[in-house]
Design an enzyme around this catalytic site. Sequence first.
Site, PDB file in Angstrom:
ATOM      1  N   LYS A   1      27.892 -59.996 -29.946  1.00 12.21           N
ATOM      2  CA  LYS A   1      27.320 -58.824 -30.619  1.00 12.21           C
ATOM      3  C   LYS A   1      26.295 -59.331 -31.639  1.00 12.21           C
ATOM      4  CE  LYS A   1      29.169 -54.720 -33.071  1.00 12.21           C
ATOM      5  NZ  LYS A   1      30.453 -54.111 -33.530  1.00 12.21           N
TER       6      LYS A   1
ATOM      7  N   SER B 290      31.058 -49.546 -31.732  1.00 13.33           N
ATOM      8  CA  SER B 290      29.698 -50.019 -31.936  1.00 13.33           C
ATOM      9  C   SER B 290      29.364 -51.245 -31.097  1.00 13.33           C
ATOM     10  CB  SER B 290      29.475 -50.356 -33.416  1.00 13.33           C
ATOM     11  OG  SER B 290      30.319 -51.431 -33.815  1.00 13.33           O
TER      12      SER B 290
ATOM     13  N   SER C 148      35.665 -50.205 -32.760  1.00 19.48           N
ATOM     14  CA  SER C 148      34.390 -50.611 -32.161  1.00 19.48           C
ATOM     15  C   SER C 148      34.475 -51.704 -31.102  1.00 19.48           C
ATOM     16  CB  SER C 148      33.418 -51.057 -33.259  1.00 19.48           C
ATOM     17  OG  SER C 148      32.974 -49.947 -33.981  1.00 19.48           O
TER      18      SER C 148
END
Lengths: 460, 71
Positions: A82, A155, A179
């Site tokens: 990420k 996310s 997330s």
Amino acid sequence: MTDAELCFLDIATLGKLYRQRAVSPVEATRAALNRIHELDGKLNAFITVLDEPAMEQARQAEAELRRGEDRGPLHGVPISLKDLFDTAGIRTTCASRIRRDFVPEQSAAVAVRLEEAGAVLLGKCNLLEFAYGIVHPDYGQCNNPWDVTRTSGGSSSGSAASVAAGMGWASLGTDTGGSIRIPASYCGVVGLKPTYGRVSKRGAFPLSWSLDHVGPITRTVEDAAIVLQAIAGYDPLDPSSANEPVPDYRAMLNEAVSGLRLGVLEQHSGDDLHPGVADVTRAAIAELEKAGMHVQPVHLPSLAQADAALLFAVMPEATVIHQEWLRTRPEDYAEATREQLEQGALIPAVDYVRVQQYRRRLLNEFLEAFREVDVLVNPTVAWEALAEDPTVAAGQGAAEARRTGPHDLVGLPAISVPCGLGKDSLPLGLQIAGPPMSEALILQVARAYEKRSDWKGLIL
Amino acid sequence: MRGSVTPELAQVMARLAGFEFTLERCAKIAPGVTWLMTQAEQLDGPWLMGEEPFTGWHNPLPLSHPSKPIS
């Protein structure tokens, strides 16, 4: 073997083929990069693709393996991060305009651990801006590989989408209200949020200090265990890190679960589930019952306030983290991110303190429940992937995190494993949660379910 | 009931927290803050009195801890 077949192998099988010299890290990395270039125009899962650096890492891994310098199961395995994990010399944007050109000097602790394990870094994945619930227009939404008109979920959207689409064997995400697990559920992959402190957060851009967790997103439960093994452990430079021994996460993975007690959270099995979700969840629980687990209902008296508590913990912490940019560069945030950060400034201190009292109450209720059951299960999310991500401070955003947020509030581990398709033929997740530092146990139960399920995943 | 948060009130609340938001910005965020305040009401009242603040899973208080209210 076609590139697609290669890219959907599990990590253990890929490693076995490496060591048999049937496949090389260079071939696997090239195949994964080819898939990224073929598919990512539609998915938008990557912010940065590291073509040549990845190939160089793969060549090095291949040479090391040929020399017998074996670093373990991730050696030569292409993965992604990420794009809020610092990577030395590689841009780390947090999917924001504010950090568009930020190049860290040091790598996040988990990036270092993966590098030391010999993993090949394919690139940095898309996310919601600063992991805070909103897509920044400069980067755009990461679309769901199962239906590109839907979101991959927030996310850690790019991490889940990339793994689901065979663009790498694993990715790391962060989980503050869900997330890791929410995008894992939406994309039909495995997402593990470890116990708070189990995995170092050093070098991961924070959303909320007291709630942030780092964990793996993979296609199989065993792959999650392999990645967790590489990243778990004490980090004296992370004040939140837990100085606890790290067990062998694969040792118990295929042990029988018969006799274990499975609690079904009553409050998370109810009215807000979209059509089909309850049936799929019941069928998954029935499989675990057939495996010999004893199923019983569990009721946590204070769970009803968890939606509100999550907001009042995350929002002020996020605002404090962003306060300087909120003063000096407010227009560089996506409008909805800016609104959330501004709203966080207005949360009264007494509400923030009440939430900390509430978290203590909820933790004690969870620990009391874990005297009666070994693990808790419920749907990860009440619905399939949405068209776009809801804002955090709104009814749907809070509801999306209803089943995942409580485990962040109390810091206990939880895993989402694919358990079927909903009415729109999109994936649904089953969440399995346990007491502190019980990652080996929840992986074992998740693996027991995975073995009994007919989940095929996505082959693009 | 905490009532609604007007843009003017939002601006004062922000100022007390050390932020200068324009009234135009406050008009945008005030409805959301009003909604948040309705959510905060769930944590109001005496039901959490005596509960020690959370400091992590590794430090749970025993259920018989004396700081818990006597029922």
